[in-house]
Design a protein around this motif. Structure first.
Motif, PDB file in Angstrom:
ATOM      1  N   ARG A   6     -12.676   0.249  13.093  1.00 43.26           N
ATOM      2  CA  ARG A   6     -11.285   0.682  13.254  1.00 43.26           C
ATOM      3  C   ARG A   6     -10.449  -0.125  12.270  1.00 43.26           C
ATOM      4  N   TYR A   7      -9.472   0.527  11.684  1.00 43.14           N
ATOM      5  CA  TYR A   7      -8.608  -0.115  10.701  1.00 43.14           C
ATOM      6  C   TYR A   7      -7.195  -0.177  11.255  1.00 43.14           C
ATOM      7  N   LYS A   8      -6.743  -1.388  11.543  1.00 40.65           N
ATOM      8  CA  LYS A   8      -5.406  -1.574  12.094  1.00 40.65           C
ATOM      9  C   LYS A   8      -4.365  -1.385  11.001  1.00 40.65           C
ATOM     10  N   MET A   9      -3.351  -0.581  11.312  1.00 39.98           N
ATOM     11  CA  MET A   9      -2.281  -0.350  10.351  1.00 39.98           C
ATOM     12  C   MET A   9      -1.054   0.190  11.060  1.00 39.98           C
ATOM     13  N   SER A  10       0.063   0.119  10.384  1.00 44.07           N
ATOM     14  CA  SER A  10       1.309   0.651  10.923  1.00 44.07           C
ATOM     15  C   SER A  10       1.356   2.161  10.692  1.00 44.07           C
ATOM     16  N   GLU A  11       2.263   2.808  11.374  1.00 45.28           N
ATOM     17  CA  GLU A  11       2.477   4.247  11.200  1.00 45.28           C
ATOM     18  C   GLU A  11       2.857   4.539   9.742  1.00 45.28           C
ATOM     19  N   GLU A  12       3.646   3.642   9.142  1.00 44.35           N
ATOM     20  CA  GLU A  12       4.077   3.824   7.753  1.00 44.35           C
ATOM     21  C   GLU A  12       2.888   3.796   6.800  1.00 44.35           C
ATOM     22  N   ARG A  13       1.965   2.854   7.014  1.00 44.33           N
ATOM     23  CA  ARG A  13       0.784   2.761   6.158  1.00 44.33           C
ATOM     24  C   ARG A  13      -0.090   3.995   6.301  1.00 44.33           C
ATOM     25  N   LEU A  14      -0.234   4.503   7.514  1.00 48.76           N
ATOM     26  CA  LEU A  14      -1.016   5.720   7.730  1.00 48.76           C
ATOM     27  C   LEU A  14      -0.397   6.874   6.953  1.00 48.76           C
ATOM     28  N   GLN A  15       0.918   6.986   6.971  1.00 46.07           N
ATOM     29  CA  GLN A  15       1.588   8.059   6.239  1.00 46.07           C
ATOM     30  C   GLN A  15       1.385   7.903   4.736  1.00 46.07           C
ATOM     31  N   GLU A  16       1.428   6.668   4.233  1.00 47.56           N
ATOM     32  CA  GLU A  16       1.172   6.425   2.803  1.00 47.56           C
ATOM     33  C   GLU A  16      -0.227   6.914   2.425  1.00 47.56           C
ATOM     34  N   LEU A  17      -1.215   6.637   3.286  1.00 45.59           N
ATOM     35  CA  LEU A  17      -2.582   7.078   3.014  1.00 45.59           C
ATOM     36  C   LEU A  17      -2.677   8.597   3.018  1.00 45.59           C
ATOM     37  N   LYS A  18      -2.013   9.245   3.957  1.00 45.30           N
ATOM     38  CA  LYS A  18      -2.021  10.718   4.015  1.00 45.30           C
ATOM     39  C   LYS A  18      -1.383  11.314   2.766  1.00 45.30           C
ATOM     40  N   ASP A  19      -0.282  10.704   2.318  1.00 48.35           N
ATOM     41  CA  ASP A  19       0.387  11.184   1.105  1.00 48.35           C
ATOM     42  C   ASP A  19      -0.511  11.011  -0.116  1.00 48.35           C
ATOM     43  N   ASN A  74     -10.275   6.654  11.023  1.00 48.44           N
ATOM     44  CA  ASN A  74     -10.552   5.490  11.861  1.00 48.44           C
ATOM     45  C   ASN A  74      -9.351   4.554  11.981  1.00 48.44           C
ATOM     46  N   ALA A  75      -8.177   5.105  11.737  1.00 50.23           N
ATOM     47  CA  ALA A  75      -6.955   4.301  11.820  1.00 50.23           C
ATOM     48  C   ALA A  75      -6.629   3.977  13.276  1.00 50.23           C
ATOM     49  N   GLU A  76      -6.202   2.759  13.476  1.00 44.21           N
ATOM     50  CA  GLU A  76      -5.717   2.323  14.783  1.00 44.21           C
ATOM     51  C   GLU A  76      -4.274   1.875  14.563  1.00 44.21           C
ATOM     52  N   GLY A 110      -1.682  -5.573   9.910  1.00 46.45           N
ATOM     53  CA  GLY A 110      -3.050  -5.079  10.004  1.00 46.45           C
ATOM     54  C   GLY A 110      -3.794  -5.299   8.700  1.00 46.45           C
ATOM     55  N   SER A 111      -5.104  -5.191   8.749  1.00 48.43           N
ATOM     56  CA  SER A 111      -5.935  -5.491   7.583  1.00 48.43           C
ATOM     57  C   SER A 111      -5.633  -4.593   6.390  1.00 48.43           C
ATOM     58  N   GLN A 112      -5.190  -3.373   6.617  1.00 45.69           N
ATOM     59  CA  GLN A 112      -4.897  -2.459   5.522  1.00 45.69           C
ATOM     60  C   GLN A 112      -3.581  -2.755   4.818  1.00 45.69           C
ATOM     61  N   GLU A 113      -2.782  -3.640   5.400  1.00 43.48           N
ATOM     62  CA  GLU A 113      -1.480  -3.948   4.816  1.00 43.48           C
ATOM     63  C   GLU A 113      -1.388  -5.386   4.320  1.00 43.48           C
ATOM     64  N   ALA A 114      -2.459  -6.133   4.494  1.00 40.16           N
ATOM     65  CA  ALA A 114      -2.449  -7.546   4.109  1.00 40.16           C
ATOM     66  C   ALA A 114      -2.283  -7.703   2.596  1.00 40.16           C
ATOM     67  N   ASP A 115      -1.463  -8.664   2.230  1.00 41.20           N
ATOM     68  CA  ASP A 115      -1.230  -9.003   0.830  1.00 41.20           C
ATOM     69  C   ASP A 115      -0.789 -10.458   0.794  1.00 41.20           C
ATOM     70  N   PRO A 116      -1.747 -11.377   0.746  1.00 37.86           N
ATOM     71  CA  PRO A 116      -1.403 -12.801   0.811  1.00 37.86           C
ATOM     72  C   PRO A 116      -0.385 -13.239  -0.236  1.00 37.86           C
ATOM     73  N   ALA A 117      -0.411 -12.622  -1.416  1.00 35.49           N
ATOM     74  CA  ALA A 117       0.548 -12.987  -2.457  1.00 35.49           C
ATOM     75  C   ALA A 117       1.982 -12.669  -2.030  1.00 35.49           C
ATOM     76  N   MET A 118       2.122 -11.685  -1.143  1.00 35.17           N
ATOM     77  CA  MET A 118       3.444 -11.303  -0.640  1.00 35.17           C
ATOM     78  C   MET A 118       3.695 -11.907   0.751  1.00 35.17           C
ATOM     79  N   ASP A 123      -4.152  -9.947  10.830  1.00 35.11           N
ATOM     80  CA  ASP A 123      -4.469 -10.564  12.116  1.00 35.11           C
ATOM     81  C   ASP A 123      -5.955 -10.878  12.220  1.00 35.11           C
ATOM     82  N   ASP A 124      -6.755 -10.341  11.298  1.00 34.62           N
ATOM     83  CA  ASP A 124      -8.195 -10.603  11.268  1.00 34.62           C
ATOM     84  C   ASP A 124      -8.555 -11.795  10.386  1.00 34.62           C
ATOM     85  N   SER A 125      -7.602 -12.293   9.602  1.00 30.75           N
ATOM     86  CA  SER A 125      -7.866 -13.442   8.739  1.00 30.75           C
ATOM     87  C   SER A 125      -8.003 -14.692   9.602  1.00 30.75           C
TER      88      SER A 125
END
Length: 157
Positions: A6-19, A74-76, A110-118, A123-125
Protein backbone atom coordinates in the motif's frame (compact mmCIF):
# COMPACT_ATOMS: atom_id res chain seq x y z
CA UNK A 1 -1.25 -15.01 -2.66
CA UNK A 2 1.14 -12.08 -2.26
CA UNK A 3 -0.34 -9.01 -0.63
CA UNK A 4 0.25 -5.83 -2.66
CA UNK A 5 2.08 -3.01 -0.95
CA UNK A 6 0.00 0.00 0.00
CA UNK A 7 1.28 3.46 -0.84
CA UNK A 8 0.33 6.19 1.60
CA UNK A 9 -0.47 9.51 -0.04
CA UNK A 10 -2.73 12.51 0.15
CA UNK A 11 -5.80 12.98 -2.03
CA UNK A 12 -3.85 15.68 -3.91
CA UNK A 13 -0.99 13.30 -4.73
CA UNK A 14 -3.44 10.67 -5.97
CA UNK A 15 -4.99 13.25 -8.29
CA UNK A 16 -1.53 14.25 -9.59
CA UNK A 17 -0.86 10.59 -10.42
CA UNK A 18 -4.21 10.25 -12.21
CA UNK A 19 -3.50 13.39 -14.23
CA UNK A 20 -0.02 12.13 -15.16
CA UNK A 21 -1.44 8.74 -16.19
CA UNK A 22 -4.05 10.42 -18.38
CA UNK A 23 -1.35 12.53 -20.08
CA UNK A 24 0.90 9.51 -20.67
CA UNK A 25 -1.94 7.38 -22.08
CA UNK A 26 -3.27 10.07 -24.38
CA UNK A 27 -0.74 12.69 -25.46
CA UNK A 28 2.57 10.92 -24.85
CA UNK A 29 1.50 7.55 -26.22
CA UNK A 30 0.43 9.21 -29.49
CA UNK A 31 3.75 11.07 -29.70
CA UNK A 32 5.74 7.86 -29.31
CA UNK A 33 3.55 6.03 -31.84
CA UNK A 34 4.23 8.85 -34.31
CA UNK A 35 7.99 8.55 -33.67
CA UNK A 36 7.84 4.82 -34.43
CA UNK A 37 5.81 5.46 -37.59
CA UNK A 38 8.32 8.03 -38.83
CA UNK A 39 11.28 5.78 -38.02
CA UNK A 40 9.70 2.91 -39.97
CA UNK A 41 9.47 5.13 -43.00
CA UNK A 42 13.28 5.36 -43.09
CA UNK A 43 13.47 1.81 -44.39
CA UNK A 44 15.47 -1.19 -43.17
CA UNK A 45 14.69 -1.68 -39.45
CA UNK A 46 17.81 -3.78 -38.75
CA UNK A 47 20.10 -0.74 -38.99
CA UNK A 48 17.64 1.97 -38.06
CA UNK A 49 18.77 3.71 -34.86
CA UNK A 50 15.74 6.05 -34.90
CA UNK A 51 13.45 3.02 -34.81
CA UNK A 52 15.45 1.44 -31.97
CA UNK A 53 15.33 4.69 -30.01
CA UNK A 54 11.57 5.05 -30.54
CA UNK A 55 10.95 1.45 -29.44
CA UNK A 56 13.11 2.02 -26.35
CA UNK A 57 11.11 5.15 -25.57
CA UNK A 58 7.89 3.16 -26.00
CA UNK A 59 9.15 0.54 -23.53
CA UNK A 60 9.99 3.24 -20.98
CA UNK A 61 6.57 4.81 -21.47
CA UNK A 62 4.71 1.53 -20.92
CA UNK A 63 6.84 0.82 -17.86
CA UNK A 64 6.00 4.25 -16.40
CA UNK A 65 2.29 3.73 -17.14
CA UNK A 66 2.36 0.35 -15.36
CA UNK A 67 4.17 1.89 -12.38
CA UNK A 68 1.63 4.71 -12.03
CA UNK A 69 -1.31 2.32 -12.41
CA UNK A 70 0.15 0.20 -9.59
CA UNK A 71 0.52 3.29 -7.36
CA UNK A 72 -3.08 4.35 -8.06
CA UNK A 73 -4.53 0.87 -7.55
CA UNK A 74 -2.70 0.45 -4.25
CA UNK A 75 -3.06 3.98 -2.95
CA UNK A 76 -3.98 4.44 0.68
CA UNK A 77 -5.36 7.92 1.21
CA UNK A 78 -4.11 9.42 4.44
CA UNK A 79 -5.71 12.49 5.86
CA UNK A 80 -3.70 14.98 7.86
CA UNK A 81 -4.22 14.58 11.57
CA UNK A 82 -6.37 17.22 13.23
CA UNK A 83 -4.55 16.92 16.54
CA UNK A 84 -1.54 19.13 17.09
CA UNK A 85 -0.57 17.73 20.48
CA UNK A 86 0.99 14.59 18.95
CA UNK A 87 2.92 13.97 15.74
CA UNK A 88 0.90 12.41 12.93
CA UNK A 89 0.52 12.51 9.17
CA UNK A 90 0.51 16.02 7.79
CA UNK A 91 1.96 17.65 10.89
CA UNK A 92 4.99 19.91 10.82
CA UNK A 93 7.53 19.38 13.54
CA UNK A 94 10.41 21.50 14.73
CA UNK A 95 13.25 19.49 16.18
CA UNK A 96 16.42 20.38 18.02
CA UNK A 97 19.38 18.26 16.94
CA UNK A 98 20.95 17.73 20.37
CA UNK A 99 24.44 17.03 19.02
CA UNK A 100 24.62 19.93 16.53
CA UNK A 101 22.41 22.27 18.61
CA UNK A 102 20.45 23.24 15.48
CA UNK A 103 16.72 23.49 14.85
CA UNK A 104 15.16 21.84 11.82
CA UNK A 105 11.55 21.64 10.65
CA UNK A 106 10.00 18.69 8.81
CA UNK A 107 6.56 17.86 7.49
CA UNK A 108 5.43 14.25 7.96
CA UNK A 109 3.98 12.90 4.69
CA UNK A 110 3.30 9.59 2.94
CA UNK A 111 6.09 7.77 1.14
CA UNK A 112 4.95 8.99 -2.28
CA UNK A 113 5.28 12.62 -1.25
CA UNK A 114 8.56 12.48 0.66
CA UNK A 115 11.25 14.92 -0.43
CA UNK A 116 13.95 15.32 2.21
CA UNK A 117 15.50 18.25 0.33
CA UNK A 118 12.21 20.10 0.82
CA UNK A 119 11.98 18.96 4.47
CA UNK A 120 9.15 16.51 3.73
CA UNK A 121 9.88 13.12 5.32
CA UNK A 122 7.95 9.90 5.09
CA UNK A 123 6.24 8.37 8.08
CA UNK A 124 8.06 5.19 7.00
CA UNK A 125 11.53 6.75 7.28
CA UNK A 126 13.54 6.04 10.45
CA UNK A 127 13.01 9.60 11.72
CA UNK A 128 9.36 9.64 10.67
CA UNK A 129 8.65 6.34 12.46
CA UNK A 130 10.41 7.58 15.59
CA UNK A 131 8.39 10.80 15.61
CA UNK A 132 4.92 9.28 15.24
CA UNK A 133 2.73 9.89 18.32
CA UNK A 134 5.45 11.90 20.11
CA UNK A 135 4.63 15.05 22.07
CA UNK A 136 6.41 18.36 22.53
CA UNK A 137 9.34 17.90 24.89
CA UNK A 138 9.95 14.25 23.96
CA UNK A 139 13.48 13.12 23.10
CA UNK A 140 13.67 11.03 19.93
CA UNK A 141 16.53 8.64 19.19
CA UNK A 142 17.09 7.62 15.58
CA UNK A 143 19.47 4.91 14.37
CA UNK A 144 21.41 6.34 11.43
CA UNK A 145 24.43 5.08 9.50
CA UNK A 146 26.61 7.48 11.51
CA UNK A 147 25.20 6.21 14.81
CA UNK A 148 22.33 7.21 17.06
CA UNK A 149 21.11 10.78 16.57
CA UNK A 150 19.03 12.44 19.28
CA UNK A 151 16.43 15.14 18.76
CA UNK A 152 14.14 17.06 21.09
CA UNK A 153 10.66 17.77 19.76
CA UNK A 154 10.17 21.53 20.17
CA UNK A 155 6.96 22.26 18.27
CA UNK A 156 4.09 20.54 16.44
CA UNK A 157 1.95 22.39 13.89
Amino acid sequence: MVKEARYKMSEERLQELKDELHYLQTVREKEVAQQIKEARSFGDLTENSEYDDAKTEQGKLYSKIAEIKNLIENAEIVKATEKTDVVGMGTKVTLLDLEMNENITYEIVGSQEADPAMHRISDDSPLGKSLMDCKVGDTIKVDAPVGVIEFELLKIE
